[in-house]
Design a protein around this motif. Sequence first.
Motif, PDB file in Angstrom:
ATOM      1  N   SER A  22      58.706  -4.537 -24.056  1.00  0.00           N
ATOM      2  CA  SER A  22      59.657  -4.628 -25.160  1.00  0.00           C
ATOM      3  C   SER A  22      61.061  -4.827 -24.619  1.00  0.00           C
ATOM      4  O   SER A  22      61.331  -4.586 -23.442  1.00  0.00           O
ATOM      5  CB  SER A  22      59.602  -3.354 -26.015  1.00  0.00           C
ATOM      6  N   ASN A  23      61.954  -5.237 -25.488  1.00  0.00           N
ATOM      7  CA  ASN A  23      63.356  -5.416 -25.114  1.00  0.00           C
ATOM      8  C   ASN A  23      64.094  -4.111 -25.381  1.00  0.00           C
ATOM      9  O   ASN A  23      64.923  -4.010 -26.262  1.00  0.00           O
ATOM     10  CB  ASN A  23      63.982  -6.579 -25.888  1.00  0.00           C
ATOM     11  N   SER A  24      63.725  -3.089 -24.605  1.00  0.00           N
ATOM     12  CA  SER A  24      64.349  -1.773 -24.721  1.00  0.00           C
ATOM     13  C   SER A  24      64.942  -1.411 -23.372  1.00  0.00           C
ATOM     14  O   SER A  24      64.876  -2.183 -22.421  1.00  0.00           O
ATOM     15  CB  SER A  24      63.299  -0.733 -25.137  1.00  0.00           C
ATOM     16  N   ALA A  25      65.504  -0.215 -23.274  1.00  0.00           N
ATOM     17  CA  ALA A  25      66.082   0.222 -22.001  1.00  0.00           C
ATOM     18  C   ALA A  25      65.023   0.238 -20.902  1.00  0.00           C
ATOM     19  O   ALA A  25      65.287  -0.134 -19.763  1.00  0.00           O
ATOM     20  CB  ALA A  25      66.710   1.603 -22.168  1.00  0.00           C
ATOM     21  N   GLU A  26      63.810   0.677 -21.238  1.00  0.00           N
ATOM     22  CA  GLU A  26      62.734   0.722 -20.250  1.00  0.00           C
ATOM     23  C   GLU A  26      62.164  -0.666 -19.997  1.00  0.00           C
ATOM     24  O   GLU A  26      61.937  -1.063 -18.855  1.00  0.00           O
ATOM     25  CB  GLU A  26      61.608   1.644 -20.728  1.00  0.00           C
ATOM     26  N   GLY A  27      61.872  -1.399 -21.035  1.00  0.00           N
ATOM     27  CA  GLY A  27      61.297  -2.736 -20.916  1.00  0.00           C
ATOM     28  C   GLY A  27      59.799  -2.735 -20.698  1.00  0.00           C
ATOM     29  O   GLY A  27      59.094  -3.606 -21.179  1.00  0.00           O
ATOM     30  N   SER A  82      56.512   0.080 -20.728  1.00  0.00           N
ATOM     31  CA  SER A  82      56.148   1.468 -21.025  1.00  0.00           C
ATOM     32  C   SER A  82      54.630   1.625 -21.059  1.00  0.00           C
ATOM     33  O   SER A  82      53.977   0.992 -21.884  1.00  0.00           O
ATOM     34  CB  SER A  82      56.741   1.879 -22.364  1.00  0.00           C
ATOM     35  N   GLN A 108      55.718  -6.864 -27.205  1.00  0.00           N
ATOM     36  CA  GLN A 108      56.205  -6.514 -28.538  1.00  0.00           C
ATOM     37  C   GLN A 108      57.586  -7.100 -28.811  1.00  0.00           C
ATOM     38  O   GLN A 108      58.167  -6.825 -29.851  1.00  0.00           O
ATOM     39  CB  GLN A 108      56.294  -4.990 -28.693  1.00  0.00           C
ATOM     40  N   ASP A 109      58.118  -7.862 -27.878  1.00  0.00           N
ATOM     41  CA  ASP A 109      59.449  -8.426 -28.042  1.00  0.00           C
ATOM     42  C   ASP A 109      59.359  -9.831 -28.611  1.00  0.00           C
ATOM     43  O   ASP A 109      58.381 -10.544 -28.384  1.00  0.00           O
ATOM     44  CB  ASP A 109      60.159  -8.452 -26.680  1.00  0.00           C
ATOM     45  N   GLN A 115      66.219 -11.441 -17.864  1.00  0.00           N
ATOM     46  CA  GLN A 115      66.166  -9.997 -17.648  1.00  0.00           C
ATOM     47  C   GLN A 115      64.872  -9.692 -16.891  1.00  0.00           C
ATOM     48  O   GLN A 115      63.811 -10.190 -17.257  1.00  0.00           O
ATOM     49  CB  GLN A 115      66.181  -9.258 -18.981  1.00  0.00           C
TER      50      GLN A 115
END
Length: 145
Positions: free
Chosen positions: A42-47, A49, A66-67, A136
């Motif tokens: 995902s496009n989150s801080a963790e990327g 999980s 999920q991104d 990224q």
Amino acid sequence: MKRKMKPVTALIVTLILTFLLPLTVIAEEANLEPHLHKIILSNSAEGVSPNLANLKQGDTVVWYNQDKEPVVISFIQKLGIVCSPIINFYADLSGSYKTEALPLGGTASLCFIKQGEYDYEVKRILNPDKKTPEEQIVKGKIVVK
């Protein structure tokens, strides 16, 4: 009247009793039932999980994007031989595995049979419609015991 086995049948029975039966017993004793592990991209801080997955030999990992942006998964270490089926990964001649771009909802999976630690990168292209899109990179690790 006693019936004799044909030589080919006797050979097959002998091979099964000698090789396959002991392997089945060993697998049952060691409780070697393979497991499925899910990794969310995902496009989150963790990327990634979880970014560390501990597996047993024969376990399968499924990556799920999920991104909204496509992602590419690349293993840094060579994996060599993996179990079938391989989904959305391809290998070069040296045993390095990589995916094509996985869109939103896309999945890829590998089954690991060789013990070791395997680092991988997930590359995400941010703003792909812009003249100079950003890239990224997040990292993950698979440990097979």
